[in-house]
Design a protein around this motif. Structure first.
Motif, PDB file in Angstrom:
ATOM      1  N   HIS A  85       0.835  -1.205   0.000  1.00  0.00           N
ATOM      2  CA  HIS A  85       0.000   0.000   0.000  1.00  0.00           C
ATOM      3  C   HIS A  85       0.869   1.253   0.000  1.00  0.00           C
ATOM      4  O   HIS A  85       0.623   2.205  -0.760  1.00  0.00           O
ATOM      5  N   ALA A  86       1.909   1.269   0.838  1.00  0.00           N
ATOM      6  CA  ALA A  86       2.780   2.449   0.922  1.00  0.00           C
ATOM      7  C   ALA A  86       3.494   2.686  -0.402  1.00  0.00           C
ATOM      8  O   ALA A  86       3.600   3.833  -0.866  1.00  0.00           O
ATOM      9  N   ASN A  87       3.976   1.620  -1.055  1.00  0.00           N
ATOM     10  CA  ASN A  87       4.659   1.789  -2.343  1.00  0.00           C
ATOM     11  C   ASN A  87       3.706   2.257  -3.430  1.00  0.00           C
ATOM     12  O   ASN A  87       4.035   3.127  -4.241  1.00  0.00           O
ATOM     13  N   LEU A  88       2.519   1.678  -3.476  1.00  0.00           N
ATOM     14  CA  LEU A  88       1.540   2.073  -4.490  1.00  0.00           C
ATOM     15  C   LEU A  88       1.094   3.519  -4.283  1.00  0.00           C
ATOM     16  O   LEU A  88       0.871   4.257  -5.261  1.00  0.00           O
ATOM     17  N   LEU A  89       0.948   3.930  -3.039  1.00  0.00           N
ATOM     18  CA  LEU A  89       0.548   5.312  -2.775  1.00  0.00           C
ATOM     19  C   LEU A  89       1.640   6.282  -3.215  1.00  0.00           C
ATOM     20  O   LEU A  89       1.349   7.353  -3.773  1.00  0.00           O
ATOM     21  N   ARG A  90       2.918   5.915  -2.997  1.00  0.00           N
ATOM     22  CA  ARG A  90       4.002   6.779  -3.484  1.00  0.00           C
ATOM     23  C   ARG A  90       3.973   6.875  -5.007  1.00  0.00           C
ATOM     24  O   ARG A  90       4.219   7.950  -5.583  1.00  0.00           O
ATOM     25  N   LEU A  91       3.672   5.759  -5.666  1.00  0.00           N
ATOM     26  CA  LEU A  91       3.514   5.797  -7.132  1.00  0.00           C
ATOM     27  C   LEU A  91       2.373   6.724  -7.533  1.00  0.00           C
ATOM     28  O   LEU A  91       2.492   7.515  -8.474  1.00  0.00           O
ATOM     29  N   ALA A  92       1.250   6.599  -6.830  1.00  0.00           N
ATOM     30  CA  ALA A  92       0.077   7.409  -7.158  1.00  0.00           C
ATOM     31  C   ALA A  92       0.371   8.894  -6.988  1.00  0.00           C
ATOM     32  O   ALA A  92      -0.095   9.730  -7.778  1.00  0.00           O
ATOM     33  N   VAL A  93       1.149   9.252  -5.967  1.00  0.00           N
ATOM     34  CA  VAL A  93       1.519  10.653  -5.752  1.00  0.00           C
ATOM     35  C   VAL A  93       2.440  11.137  -6.864  1.00  0.00           C
ATOM     36  O   VAL A  93       2.278  12.252  -7.384  1.00  0.00           O
ATOM     37  N   ARG A  94       3.401  10.310  -7.250  1.00  0.00           N
ATOM     38  CA  ARG A  94       4.368  10.729  -8.290  1.00  0.00           C
ATOM     39  C   ARG A  94       3.679  11.039  -9.610  1.00  0.00           C
ATOM     40  O   ARG A  94       4.098  11.935 -10.333  1.00  0.00           O
ATOM     41  N   PHE A  95       2.624  10.308  -9.925  1.00  0.00           N
ATOM     42  CA  PHE A  95       1.982  10.478 -11.233  1.00  0.00           C
ATOM     43  C   PHE A  95       0.600  11.137 -11.134  1.00  0.00           C
ATOM     44  O   PHE A  95      -0.155  11.129 -12.114  1.00  0.00           O
ATOM     45  N   ALA A  96       0.274  11.701  -9.986  1.00  0.00           N
ATOM     46  CA  ALA A  96      -1.039  12.337  -9.827  1.00  0.00           C
ATOM     47  C   ALA A  96      -1.161  13.525 -10.780  1.00  0.00           C
ATOM     48  O   ALA A  96      -0.219  14.303 -10.954  1.00  0.00           O
ATOM     49  N   PRO A  97      -2.312  13.697 -11.397  1.00  0.00           N
ATOM     50  CA  PRO A  97      -2.456  14.752 -12.417  1.00  0.00           C
ATOM     51  C   PRO A  97      -2.681  16.128 -11.812  1.00  0.00           C
ATOM     52  O   PRO A  97      -3.084  16.278 -10.663  1.00  0.00           O
ATOM     53  N   PHE A  98      -2.417  17.117 -12.637  1.00  0.00           N
ATOM     54  CA  PHE A  98      -2.907  18.470 -12.412  1.00  0.00           C
ATOM     55  C   PHE A  98      -4.161  18.638 -13.268  1.00  0.00           C
ATOM     56  O   PHE A  98      -4.147  18.331 -14.471  1.00  0.00           O
ATOM     57  N   LEU A  99      -5.232  19.126 -12.666  1.00  0.00           N
ATOM     58  CA  LEU A  99      -6.512  19.263 -13.362  1.00  0.00           C
ATOM     59  C   LEU A  99      -6.814  20.738 -13.567  1.00  0.00           C
ATOM     60  O   LEU A  99      -6.944  21.505 -12.605  1.00  0.00           O
ATOM     61  N   VAL A 100      -6.903  21.146 -14.830  1.00  0.00           N
ATOM     62  CA  VAL A 100      -7.215  22.531 -15.182  1.00  0.00           C
ATOM     63  C   VAL A 100      -8.726  22.672 -15.217  1.00  0.00           C
ATOM     64  O   VAL A 100      -9.405  21.991 -15.992  1.00  0.00           O
ATOM     65  N   GLN A 101      -9.255  23.562 -14.388  1.00  0.00           N
ATOM     66  CA  GLN A 101     -10.698  23.698 -14.253  1.00  0.00           C
ATOM     67  C   GLN A 101     -11.282  24.580 -15.357  1.00  0.00           C
ATOM     68  O   GLN A 101     -10.932  25.744 -15.493  1.00  0.00           O
ATOM     69  N   ASN A 102     -12.195  24.006 -16.118  1.00  0.00           N
ATOM     70  CA  ASN A 102     -13.060  24.770 -17.015  1.00  0.00           C
ATOM     71  C   ASN A 102     -14.445  24.878 -16.394  1.00  0.00           C
ATOM     72  O   ASN A 102     -15.436  25.092 -17.087  1.00  0.00           O
ATOM     73  N   THR A 103     -14.504  24.694 -15.106  1.00  0.00           N
ATOM     74  CA  THR A 103     -15.742  24.671 -14.344  1.00  0.00           C
ATOM     75  C   THR A 103     -15.388  25.025 -12.910  1.00  0.00           C
ATOM     76  O   THR A 103     -14.233  24.915 -12.490  1.00  0.00           O
ATOM     77  N   GLY A 104     -16.380  25.449 -12.145  1.00  0.00           N
ATOM     78  CA  GLY A 104     -16.166  25.659 -10.723  1.00  0.00           C
ATOM     79  C   GLY A 104     -16.178  24.361  -9.947  1.00  0.00           C
ATOM     80  O   GLY A 104     -15.814  24.335  -8.765  1.00  0.00           O
TER      81      GLY A 104
END
Length: 861
Positions: A85-104
Motif C-alpha cells: 500500500h505504501a509503495n503504491l501510494l508513493r507511485l500514485a503521488v508521483r503520477f497524480a495529475p494536475f486538473l485545469v478547471q473549465n468549471t467551478g
C-alpha cells in the motif's frame, strides 16, 4: 487541408431527430429530479455486473500475497498489504495529475458528505415490475453517517429493515441493514437471501434501486451546494476535500510478451450539468508508467515486481526513473490516448524529431499531439527535468441543439470529462453535440511558478484554476473488489468504509429531467445517475473497451464551421436561435471566421477543433470563381430616369426633336435593348457537414442597355448607357446527396449597388455621364434569390495541403428579385405625365428580375 468522406447517415439522422425534438419538445427551464414514483421508466431494469480483476494483477500479486508470512493488512484495512500500500501510494503521488478547471466543480471525496451529517442514507426503493408499468412499493434506508460505531449483533435474516424501516442513529441496527444488503447483492454469500426471486413463479417480480442522494435536485441547486459542503467540512479535512480514488492494475500486452502498469485515477463529482443532466458522476483517466529505459516496450514480470516492492523507487533520483508511458483521457463514451512512448518523448530532441519526420501521419495535424506530449513531459524548456504529472482539462461548455431548449441563463457548463487539451471536441455528446474547453494553461510555466511559490493547488470554485492531486491526503487507493468482498461481509469497520464499492448502487438520485430524457423507456439516455467505479466499463481497462470508443481526432483550425451549434453560447438558452444561429449564415460566417482569424491568432487563442477520425466532411472551406451570365429584365431601362440624369435625358430628346422635327413628324416605331451581361464572380463557400453549404459571393457585371425611337421623317433618337452592377450574395445551399455528382437547391439574399456609366444620346456623351450609385436603402437586403444546380466532384482527396485539395465544377441557374431603387420623388408629376400615359406607368419601387447562369470551378479542402 484535409478531406474525408461526407457526414455519415447516422449522424445526419441524429441531427434530424434532434431538430424534430427541438420543435416538438416543451421548453425546459431547469433540470429537476424526476418524482420518485415515476423515475423507474428511465432506468435499465437490471442490475449491473462487477468487473473482474485482471489475471495479471492476481498472477503478479499486485496487492500483496496473503500467503506470505510477511503479509500485513492492518492500517488501513483494505485488502492490500500495508507495505505494498505504501509503495503504491508513493507511485500514485508521483503520477497524480494536475486538473485545469473549465468549471467551478472539481472531484471531491464523497465521504465528507457522510461525515458532515447526522444522516446520509443509502436509499433502497422497491418496485414491483410484474405488470406493464412498474409500481412503487416503498423505501428503506441505511444511514451511512451512523455506521462504524457498533457492529451488527445478529446474522442477516431479513428482519433489520422491518425493525427500523428508515435510517436511524442506531449504529448496530444500521450495520445489520447494510449486512443484509451485502448478503443479497454482493457475490459469493451463499445464503438463502441471495436467491434471485425473479426466477420463482408465483412471487411478485421485485426490483430494488439503491442510491445515494447528494444535495440539490438540479443544476441550480447542485451548483449552489458545492461551496457550502466544503465550508461545512472540518478545517482539518478541507485539504483532502478535492480527491481522487486511485486504482492500480496490471494488463498483459497483446502481441508483446510483458505487462503494463496502469494507475487509474477516478474522480467523483456530485453532479453533472451538460447535454444530459444527472446527479452524481464518476470520471477517470489512466496513467501508464514505466522505467524510462523500457518505455517503448512491455514490462517484464521481474520489472513489475521491482516496481511494486519499491526496488525501483518512484523518485527522480532513481538510476532508471519511472516516467509516463501513456495517458488515457476519458470523456463521455470516448477515450483519447496521449502516447509519450511513440514517438518517444524521452529521446534527445534531434533523435525525436527524426522519428517524427519518418513517421506517417494518419490524421491531420497529428504532429501537434506529439509536440504537446513532449512539451508536457518536461518541466523546463531545456528538457532536462522530467515532469511526471499529466495535465488534464476538466469541465467544458456543452454545445448542442439542446441549448435551444433551455431558458436564458448559465446552463450545460459542467460536463466532467477529462480532456488532454483545450479546444472544441466535436461529436462527443448527445446527438453529436460538441464540448468546448476554453481554458489554457502552459504546463511548463505553471510548474515554474509552482516551484517558485507563485501558484497554489486549489481547491477553487471557479474556472481557469489548476487543482493538484499530488498529495497523499488527496488520494485513496482502490483495490480490486475481490480483495474486499469477504472482508466487508465479516468485518464491520471494513463494511462501513468499503461497502459502497461492492454494492450495485447509483451515485445520485436515480433520474433527472433532461431535454431528451425518457425518449426510450427503461434505457439510459444520459440522465441516469451512474454506477460506481468497479461497475464501470473502464475498470481494469486501458484504452478502448466495450463502453468507450477510441477518439482519434483530426485537428482542424476553428475557422471552419462544422455544426450549427458552433456559435451557441451557454447563457442564452433559446436565444441561441437568434444571433448565434445567424453567425452560421453569410456574411456573418465569413466575418466571424476568416476576417477575425488573424486577430484570434494575435491573441494566441488555442481553440482548435478536434473531429473524429471517421465521419469528417470531406471538405470544410473553398474558393470558387468562374463566369456569370446574366439577363436583366427590360424593367431595368427605367434607370435612365434617375434624378441626376433625368433632365439631361429629357433635354437630349427635346433637342433632337426640335432640331429635326416639323409639323408632319410622327413616331413610327422603336425598341428598348438590354445586352446580356457577362462577368466574373469570386466566392468563399463553407461546407457544414456533408450537404449544407453557405456561400459568400461577390460579382461584378457590365451590360449595355438603352432605347431607340424611330420617326417617319427625321433621324432616330438613340439613348445608350452602361450598367455597372456590383453584388454581394449570401446563399445557403443544400445538396440532395453526398456523392461525386451532387444536385442542389439554394436560396439566399444579398446587397446590390449599381450606377449608369458612359451615358450618351445620339453618340454624344451626357454632360454628367455617370449616375449616382443606387442600392439598398438600409442594412436589410435588397436582393433575394433562389435556384438550383449540379456540382461534379471528380475526386475527394485526403491529406494536408496540397494533398487534400479537391477540384469541383458547378453549373447553376438562379432567379433574382429586387427593388429597382429608383427615386423619382424629385421630378415634378407634370413632367412625368408627359413621358407616361398614366401615373401608374411611372416606374418606382416595384420589383424587377434577372436570371443568372453560372459556370464555376471550386478549389476546396
Amino acid at each position: 487541408m484535409i478531406g474525408l468522406q461526407p457526414m455519415c447517415g447516422a449522424r445526419g439522422a441524429a441531427l434530424a431527430t434532434m431538430l424534430v425534438l427541438v420543435v416538438g419538445s416543451p421548453m425546459v427551464a431547469a433540470a429537476q429530479e424526476i418524482p420518485r414514483e415515476e423515475y423507474l421508466r428511465h432506468l435499465p431494469l437490471g442490475l449491473p455486473r462487477l468487473v473482474q480483476q485482471n489475471p495479471a494483477s492476481a498472477d503478479l500479486a499486485l496487492w500483496g500475497d496473503p500467503d506470505d508470512p510477511a503479509y500485513r493488512d492492518v492500517a488501513p484495512r483494505d485488502g492490500i498489504d500495508d507495505g505494498r500500500h505504501a509503495n503504491l501510494l508513493r507511485l500514485a503521488v508521483r503520477f497524480a495529475p494536475f486538473l485545469v478547471q473549465n468549471t467551478g466543480d472539481f472531484p471531491t471525496d464523497f465521504r465528507v458528505y457522510m461525515e458532515n451529517r447526522d444522516s446520509f442514507p443509502l436509499v433502497v426503493d422497491t418496485w414491483e415490475t410484474s405488470g406493464e408499468e412498474g409500481v412503487f412499493r416503498g423505501t428503506r434506508e441505511v444511514n451511512f453517517s451512523a455506521l462504524g460505531g457498533a457492529a451488527c449483533d445478529a446474522p442477516p435474516d431479513g428482519s433489520a429493515f422491518q425493525r427500523a424501516p428508515l435510517s436511524t442513529s442506531d449504529s448496530a441496527l444500521e450495520d445489520c441493514k447494510l449486512l443484509e444488503l451485502m448478503d443479497r447483492f454482493t457475490p459469493g454469500s451463499g445464503s438463502s437471501l441471495s436467491r434471485d426471486e425473479t426466477l420463482i413463479r408465483g412471487e411478485p417480480a421485485l426490483f430494488d434501486v439503491l442510491y445515494f442522494n447528494f444535495p440539490g435536485d438540479g443544476p441550480g441547486s447542485w451548483k449552489a451546494s458545492y461551496r457550502p459542503e466544503y465550508e461545512a467540512t472540518p478545517e482539518e479535512r478541507r485539504a483532502s476535500f478535492p480527491h481522487s480514488f486511485v486504482h492500480p492494475f496490471l494488463v498483459e500486452v497483446a502481441g508483446d510478451p510483458g505487462y503494463e502498469l496502469v494507475l487509474q485515477y477516478w474522480f467523483f463529482y456530485p453532479s453533472n450539468d451538460s447535454g444530459m443532466d444527472h446527479e452524481g458522476d464518476w470520471e477517470h483517466m489512466n496513467v501508464v508508467v514505466s522505467p524510462r529505459s523500457m518505455v517503448e516496450g512491455a514490462l517484464t514480470a521481474e520489472t513489475v515486481r521491482r516496481i511494486l516492492d519499491g526496488e525501483i523507487p518512484p523518485t527522480d533520483e532513481a538510476p532508471d526513473p519511472l516516467v509516463i508511458k501513456r495517458v488515457d483521457y476519458y470523456f463521455h463514451r470516448f477515450v483519447m490516448p496521449l502516447d509519450f512512448s511513440s514517438p518517444n518523448v524521452y529521446l534527445p530532441r534531434d533523435e525525436w524529431e527524426r522519428e517524427v519526420r519518418a513517421r506517417p501521419q494518419e490524421r491531420f495535424r497529428e504532429h501537434e499531439a506529439w509536440e504537446a506530449a513532449r512539451y508536457m513531459a518536461y518541466e523546463d524548456d531545456l528538457e532536462r527535468v522530467i515532469n511526471t504529472h499529466p495535465f488534464g482539462y476538466i469541465g467544458a461548455d456543452n454545445k448542442g441543439i439542446n441549448q435551444a431548449l433551455e431558458m436564458p441563463g448559465p446552463s450545460n457548463r459542467d460536463p466532467h470529462g477529462t480532456y488532454p487539451f483545450p479546444g472544441r471536441y466535436s461529436d462527443v455528446g448527445p446527438g453529436g453535440s460538441t464540448d468546448q474547453v476554453p481554458s489554457y494553461v502552459d504546463s511548463r510555466e505553471f510548474l515554474r511558478d509552482l516551484r517558485a511559490g507563485w501558484e497554489g493547488l486549489g481547491p477553487d470554485f471557479r474556472g481557469e484554476e489548476v487543482l493538484g492531486l499530488a498529495d497523499p491526503d488527496r488520494l485513496t487507493l482502490l483495490p480490486d473488489w475481490e480483495r474486499l468482498v469477504d472482508l466487508v461481509r465479516t468485518e464491520p469497520e471494513v463494511r462501513w468504509r468499503w461497502g459502497w464499492m461492492v454494492l450495485p448502487l447509483r451515485w445520485g438520485f436515480p433520474a433527472t429531467r433532461s431535454p431528451f430524457s425518457g425518449i426510450l423507456e427503461n434505457f439510459d439516455t444520459g440522465n441516469v445517475a451512474p454506477q460506481g467505479p468497479a461497475y464501470n466499463a473502464g475498470w481494469n481497462v486501458t484504452g478502448a473497451s466495450s463502453g468507450f470508443e477510441l477518439y482519434e481526432p483530426h485537428t482542424i483550425p476553428s475557422v471552419f464551421p462544422l455544426a450549427l451549434q458552433d456559435n451557441f453560447r451557454n447563457d442564452l438558452g433559446f436565444l441561441n436561435l437568434t444571433i448565434p444561429t445567424l453567425f452560421n449564415l453569410p456574411p456573418l460566417d465569413f466575418l466571424s471566421r476568416i476576417a477575425a482569424y488573424p486577430f484570434r491568432l494575435a491573441l494566441e487563442r488555442r481553440d482548435p477543433v478536434y473531429y473524429p477520425k471517421d465521419g469528417v466532411p470531406f471538405r470544410f472551406v473553398g474558393v470558387s470563381s468562374g463566369v456569370s451570365v446574366q439577363t436583366f429584365a427590360d424593367d431595368f431601362n427605367a434607370l435612365a430616369l434617375n434624378p441626376r440624369q433625368y433632365e439631361q435625358f429629357v433635354a437630349s430628346f427635346l433637342a433632337h426633336y426640335i432640331v429635326f422635327a416639323d409639323e408632319n413628324t410622327e413616331v413610327s416605331g422603336g425598341a428598348d435593348f438590354m445586352d446580356t451581361a457577362v462577368g466574373t464572380f469570386f466566392q468563399v463557400p463553407f461546407y457544414v457537414g456533408g450537404k449544407f453549404t453557405s456561400e459568400n459571393t461577390v460579382r461584378n457585371t457590365r451590360t449595355a442597355f438603352g432605347t431607340r425611337i424611330e420617326f417617319n421623317n427625321m433621324p432616330d433618337y438613340t439613348y445608350r448607357a452602361e450598367l455597372n452592377y456590383w453584388e454581394y450574395a449570401g446563399s445557403v445551399r443544400y445538396s440532395l446527396n453526398d456523392s461525386r455528382v451532387q444536385p442542389f437547391l439554394k436560396g439566399g439574399y444579398g446587397w446590390a449597388w449599381y450606377r449608369l456609366e458612359d451615358v450618351q444620346s445620339g453618340g454624344l456623351p451626357f454632360q454628367t455621364p455617370e449616375s449616382k450609385w443606387m442600392g439598398p436603402g438600409s442594412v436589410w437586403p435588397n436582393v433575394w434569390h433562389y435556384g438550383l444546380g449540379i456540382e461534379l466532384i471528380p475526386s475527394k482527396r485526403v491529406g494536408e495541403l496540397p494533398g487534400g485539395l479537391d477540384l469541383a465544377f458547378r453549373l447553376e441557374f438562379s432567379r433574382y428579385s429586387q427593388e429597382l431603387g429608383l427615386d423619382l420623388g424629385q421630378i415634378p408629376l407634370g413632367e412625368l405625365e408627359v413621358l407616361f400615359p398614366t401615373l401608374a406607368d411611372v416606374p418606382g419601387s416595384e420589383r424587377v428580375h434577372r436570371n443568372d447562369f453560372l459556370l464555376g470551378i471550386t478549389l476546396s479542402f
